[in-house]
Write an enzyme that holds these catalytic residues in place. Structure first.
Site, PDB file in Angstrom:
ATOM      1  N   LYS A 125       3.211   4.714   1.426  1.00  0.00           N
ATOM      2  CA  LYS A 125       3.499   5.594   2.560  1.00  0.00           C
ATOM      3  C   LYS A 125       4.988   5.564   2.894  1.00  0.00           C
ATOM      4  O   LYS A 125       5.641   6.604   2.990  1.00  0.00           O
ATOM      5  CB  LYS A 125       2.669   5.181   3.776  1.00  0.00           C
ATOM      6  CG  LYS A 125       2.992   5.983   5.021  1.00  0.00           C
ATOM      7  CD  LYS A 125       2.271   5.424   6.225  1.00  0.00           C
ATOM      8  CE  LYS A 125       2.813   6.030   7.504  1.00  0.00           C
ATOM      9  NZ  LYS A 125       2.345   5.333   8.690  1.00  0.00           N
ATOM     10  N   ASP A 143      -1.494   8.041   5.355  1.00  0.00           N
ATOM     11  CA  ASP A 143      -1.894   6.917   6.186  1.00  0.00           C
ATOM     12  C   ASP A 143      -3.324   7.153   6.655  1.00  0.00           C
ATOM     13  O   ASP A 143      -4.000   8.071   6.197  1.00  0.00           O
ATOM     14  CB  ASP A 143      -0.931   6.726   7.366  1.00  0.00           C
ATOM     15  CG  ASP A 143      -0.894   7.915   8.308  1.00  0.00           C
ATOM     16  OD1 ASP A 143      -1.685   8.869   8.147  1.00  0.00           O
ATOM     17  OD2 ASP A 143      -0.067   7.892   9.233  1.00  0.00           O
TER      18      ASP A 143
END
Length: 176
Positions: A125, A143
């Site tokens: 991420k 996420d």
């Protein structure tokens, strides 16, 4: 035209609508270079962007580059970032990231995801945030929220963020 029936069709329609609603979407983390965005994104774990933006001015004033952060006193870094939560772990990751940047990348933030994820505190991420924002390269930060919305919108049934990222990347051209 009817509703798109395939996940790829829905993804294209969602991208089109998001572009209309948010034509100039920008990263909410305040930064002036790749090092600052990388550090801010590491700090953003379990923390709001608003809080990170309150913490980083003092952090970057005191440690404006990887060299100063790598040689910092851990307790000073912890004090500066305490309000972001998990400050001991984050301080260790920030200093480890800085040391790695110096030792392995000449003090420069790498642009390849495979290199970014080897830095302390950096997962896919964070790596994708840095790639897409700083280097204008394809990067889809997945996420918990992106995964949940992707399932809710019928784009995937997968739970693993890496698999969700790879699946969603198949639906749109890299530039989108």
């Amino acid at each position: 035209m009817g509703k798109p029936r395939t996940p790829a069709g829905r993804a294209r329609e969602i991208a089109t609508r998001l572009e209309v609603l948010y034509p100039s979407a920008e990263c909410e983390l305040t930064h002036s270079n790749a090092y600052e965005l990388l550090a801010a994104t590491i700090l953003s774990a379990q923390c709001t962007d608003v809080r990170v933006n309150m913490v980083t001015p003092a952090l970057f004033a005191r440690f404006p580059d990887p060299w100063s952060l790598a040689s910092a006193d851990p307790s000073e870094v912890e004090t500066l970032i305490r309000s972001s939560g998990f400050y001991q772990s984050k301080a260790k990751n920030l200093m480890g990231m800085a040391k790695n940047l110096i030792e392995r990348f000449g003090g420069e933030v790498p642009s390849e995801l495979s290199d970014l994820v080897t830095l302390p505190g950096v997962g896919r991420k964070t790596g994708n945030v840095v790639r897409s924002v700083v280097f204008d390269l394809p990067g889809l930060p997945v996420d918990t929220h992106v995964g949940r919305l992707s399932r809710r919108l019928g784009l995937t049934k997968l739970e693993d963020p890496v698999k969700v990222e790879l699946q969603l990347n198949d639906y749109l051209p890299p530039a989108e």
